[in-house]
Motif scaffolding. Structure first.
Motif, PDB file in Angstrom:
ATOM      1  N   ASN A 160     -49.131  16.576  32.827  1.00 25.19           N
ATOM      2  CA  ASN A 160     -50.076  15.683  32.169  1.00 25.19           C
ATOM      3  C   ASN A 160     -51.319  16.474  31.771  1.00 25.19           C
ATOM      4  N   PRO A 161     -51.162  17.429  30.852  1.00 23.62           N
ATOM      5  CA  PRO A 161     -52.266  18.333  30.529  1.00 23.62           C
ATOM      6  C   PRO A 161     -53.475  17.653  29.889  1.00 23.62           C
ATOM      7  N   SER A 162     -53.297  16.467  29.322  1.00 24.05           N
ATOM      8  CA  SER A 162     -54.438  15.787  28.711  1.00 24.05           C
ATOM      9  C   SER A 162     -55.460  15.352  29.760  1.00 24.05           C
ATOM     10  N   TRP A 222     -50.634  29.446  41.594  1.00 26.98           N
ATOM     11  CA  TRP A 222     -51.278  29.097  40.335  1.00 26.98           C
ATOM     12  C   TRP A 222     -50.871  27.696  39.887  1.00 26.98           C
ATOM     13  N   PHE A 223     -51.864  26.891  39.576  1.00 25.50           N
ATOM     14  CA  PHE A 223     -51.653  25.573  38.980  1.00 25.50           C
ATOM     15  C   PHE A 223     -51.879  25.742  37.483  1.00 25.50           C
ATOM     16  N   LEU A 224     -50.847  25.496  36.693  1.00 23.65           N
ATOM     17  CA  LEU A 224     -50.855  25.894  35.289  1.00 23.65           C
ATOM     18  C   LEU A 224     -50.897  24.710  34.337  1.00 23.65           C
ATOM     19  N   THR A 225     -51.630  24.889  33.233  1.00 20.33           N
ATOM     20  CA  THR A 225     -51.698  23.874  32.189  1.00 20.33           C
ATOM     21  C   THR A 225     -51.555  24.543  30.821  1.00 20.33           C
ATOM     22  N   GLY A 226     -51.203  23.749  29.844  1.00 22.90           N
ATOM     23  CA  GLY A 226     -51.027  24.225  28.473  1.00 22.90           C
ATOM     24  C   GLY A 226     -50.673  23.031  27.616  1.00 22.90           C
ATOM     25  N   SER A 227     -50.053  23.266  26.472  1.00 23.21           N
ATOM     26  CA  SER A 227     -49.635  22.136  25.651  1.00 23.21           C
ATOM     27  C   SER A 227     -48.433  21.457  26.304  1.00 23.21           C
ATOM     28  N   LYS A 228     -48.343  20.130  26.142  1.00 23.93           N
ATOM     29  CA  LYS A 228     -47.216  19.412  26.735  1.00 23.93           C
ATOM     30  C   LYS A 228     -45.901  19.931  26.170  1.00 23.93           C
ATOM     31  N   HIS A 229     -45.892  20.290  24.885  1.00 22.62           N
ATOM     32  CA  HIS A 229     -44.670  20.824  24.258  1.00 22.62           C
ATOM     33  C   HIS A 229     -44.211  22.091  24.966  1.00 22.62           C
ATOM     34  N   ASP A 230     -45.147  23.007  25.199  1.00 20.25           N
ATOM     35  CA  ASP A 230     -44.781  24.278  25.836  1.00 20.25           C
ATOM     36  C   ASP A 230     -44.327  24.076  27.280  1.00 20.25           C
ATOM     37  N   LEU A 231     -44.995  23.157  27.981  1.00 19.85           N
ATOM     38  CA  LEU A 231     -44.594  22.853  29.352  1.00 19.85           C
ATOM     39  C   LEU A 231     -43.198  22.249  29.385  1.00 19.85           C
ATOM     40  N   TYR A 232     -42.920  21.374  28.420  1.00 21.64           N
ATOM     41  CA  TYR A 232     -41.607  20.728  28.340  1.00 21.64           C
ATOM     42  C   TYR A 232     -40.512  21.751  28.069  1.00 21.64           C
ATOM     43  N   ILE A 233     -40.780  22.691  27.160  1.00 26.32           N
ATOM     44  CA  ILE A 233     -39.795  23.728  26.841  1.00 26.32           C
ATOM     45  C   ILE A 233     -39.495  24.578  28.074  1.00 26.32           C
ATOM     46  N   MET A 234     -40.532  24.928  28.828  1.00 26.15           N
ATOM     47  CA  MET A 234     -40.302  25.714  30.038  1.00 26.15           C
ATOM     48  C   MET A 234     -39.459  24.945  31.047  1.00 26.15           C
ATOM     49  N   ALA A 235     -39.752  23.653  31.208  1.00 23.41           N
ATOM     50  CA  ALA A 235     -39.022  22.842  32.178  1.00 23.41           C
ATOM     51  C   ALA A 235     -37.560  22.690  31.811  1.00 23.41           C
ATOM     52  N   ARG A 236     -37.275  22.502  30.513  1.00 18.61           N
ATOM     53  CA  ARG A 236     -35.912  22.204  30.053  1.00 18.61           C
ATOM     54  C   ARG A 236     -35.097  23.446  29.719  1.00 18.61           C
ATOM     55  N   LYS A 237     -35.751  24.470  29.172  1.00 18.62           N
ATOM     56  CA  LYS A 237     -35.000  25.628  28.687  1.00 18.62           C
ATOM     57  C   LYS A 237     -35.096  26.851  29.600  1.00 18.62           C
ATOM     58  N   GLY A 276     -46.390   4.974  29.264  1.00 19.14           N
ATOM     59  CA  GLY A 276     -46.951   4.682  30.586  1.00 19.14           C
ATOM     60  C   GLY A 276     -47.064   5.930  31.422  1.00 19.14           C
ATOM     61  N   GLU A 277     -47.499   5.754  32.664  1.00 22.40           N
ATOM     62  CA  GLU A 277     -47.722   6.899  33.547  1.00 22.40           C
ATOM     63  C   GLU A 277     -46.435   7.668  33.816  1.00 22.40           C
ATOM     64  N   SER A 278     -45.297   6.958  33.803  1.00 25.82           N
ATOM     65  CA  SER A 278     -44.037   7.634  34.102  1.00 25.82           C
ATOM     66  C   SER A 278     -43.487   8.406  32.910  1.00 25.82           C
ATOM     67  N   ASP A 279     -44.183   8.328  31.761  1.00 23.20           N
ATOM     68  CA  ASP A 279     -43.729   9.057  30.575  1.00 23.20           C
ATOM     69  C   ASP A 279     -44.189  10.509  30.647  1.00 23.20           C
ATOM     70  N   PHE A 280     -43.929  11.141  31.774  1.00 17.34           N
ATOM     71  CA  PHE A 280     -44.233  12.552  31.964  1.00 17.34           C
ATOM     72  C   PHE A 280     -42.964  13.239  32.453  1.00 17.34           C
ATOM     73  N   LEU A 281     -42.909  14.529  32.247  1.00 18.12           N
ATOM     74  CA  LEU A 281     -41.848  15.306  32.856  1.00 18.12           C
ATOM     75  C   LEU A 281     -42.075  15.232  34.361  1.00 18.12           C
ATOM     76  N   HIS A 282     -41.173  14.645  35.067  1.00 19.87           N
ATOM     77  CA  HIS A 282     -41.426  14.397  36.481  1.00 19.87           C
ATOM     78  C   HIS A 282     -40.155  14.681  37.264  1.00 19.87           C
ATOM     79  N   THR A 283     -40.263  15.514  38.247  1.00 15.94           N
ATOM     80  CA  THR A 283     -39.087  15.878  39.029  1.00 15.94           C
ATOM     81  C   THR A 283     -39.513  16.347  40.403  1.00 15.94           C
ATOM     82  N   GLU A 284     -38.666  16.124  41.373  1.00 14.54           N
ATOM     83  CA  GLU A 284     -38.913  16.635  42.717  1.00 14.54           C
ATOM     84  C   GLU A 284     -38.348  18.033  42.905  1.00 14.54           C
ATOM     85  N   ASN A 285     -37.736  18.596  41.873  1.00 11.30           N
ATOM     86  CA  ASN A 285     -37.022  19.855  42.012  1.00 11.30           C
ATOM     87  C   ASN A 285     -37.950  21.072  42.061  1.00 11.30           C
ATOM     88  N   PHE A 286     -37.658  21.960  43.006  1.00 11.14           N
ATOM     89  CA  PHE A 286     -38.247  23.292  43.035  1.00 11.14           C
ATOM     90  C   PHE A 286     -37.183  24.266  42.534  1.00 11.14           C
TER      91      PHE A 286
END
Length: 237
Positions: A133-135, A157-172, A189-199
């Motif tokens: 939720n970088p915004s 490190w706690f990292l932020t950037g554009s949501k697009h770039d974060l999404y690409i890292m998470a998925r690809k 809504g609040e749940s409209d974020f990339l959200h996962t318990e996975n490490f």
């Protein structure tokens, strides 16, 4: 008579020995077996084809080998730019969270605090936590969140950037989150974020070597053991 008893005993013992050897060979062929792990301490390399398709971008779902994380550039909680060059040659754990999450995120971060404590003096180990939720999660907001969990800015490190770039890292790259268009998401809504318990556990070559439920202490215990196995594999003190 005595000779027959001796011969019979030898036959029984030989059969038992063969059975034990065959049983050990059977389990050593399985990648997650204790026998295999104790013999070579080598963890499986995870590729997109090994992962639940819901967590992987369709473009790479059929990739069966040589998957590594892509280049990236994000800001950490100190405002420093962090890129792939900063993690090459390191073992690290990565996750995705957001600071206003009141559900699984605090549990995950608490577990990562355990991991940090285990490897606090290890120069070859890092933790990368990406906001989804970088915004809202500005550098200052993430710094406060990091301090809440006693995160060492040199190690975690706690990292932020554009949501697009974060999404690409998470998925690809890390293969850890469901598609943004998943029907379980409440868009807007609040749940409209990339959200996962996975490490995800990443080796010094940028390959995925393990995935774990970050809310489950037993799986985090396994993650810690696997980090030690990677240290042995790469001969990192």
């Amino acid at each position: 008579m005595k000779q027959r008893i001796i011969i019979f005993t030898l036959i029984v013992l030989t059969g038992m020995t063969i059975a034990v050897v065959m049983n050990m060979q059977h389990y050593s062929d399985e990648p997650d077996s204790p026998v295999n792990r104790s013999q070579n301490n080598r963890l499986k390399v995870i590729n997109p084809s090994d992962v639940n398709p819901k967590l992987v971008d369709p473009e790479i779902q059929d990739v069966t080998k040589d998957h590594t994380i892509s280049d990236f550039s994000f800001q950490n909680q100190l405002g420093d730019t962090i890129t792939k060059a900063d993690v090459v040659g390191k073992i690290f754990v990565t996750d995705f969270f957001f600071t206003t999450c009141a559900g699984i995120c605090p549990k995950m971060t608490t577990q990562l605090k355990r991991v940090q404590a285990e490897f606090k003096n290890d120069p070859n180990f890092l933790i990368l936590s990406h906001t989804v939720n970088p915004s809202i999660d500005t550098v200052e907001t993430m710094r406060a969140y990091a301090e809440r969990f006693d995160a060492d800015p040199e190690k975690w490190w706690f990292l932020t950037g554009s949501k697009h770039d974060l999404y690409i890292m998470a998925r690809k790259s890390y293969l850890v989150v469901p598609d943004e268009a998943d029907p379980d998401f409440d868009h807007g809504g609040e749940s409209d974020f990339l959200h996962t318990e996975n490490f995800a556990l990443i080796d010094p070559d940028g390959r995925i070597r393990g995935m774990y439920d970050g809310t489950n202490p037993e799986e985090v215990d396994e993650l810690i053991r696997d980090v030690y196995d990677l240290k042995k594999e790469y001969e990192l003190d």
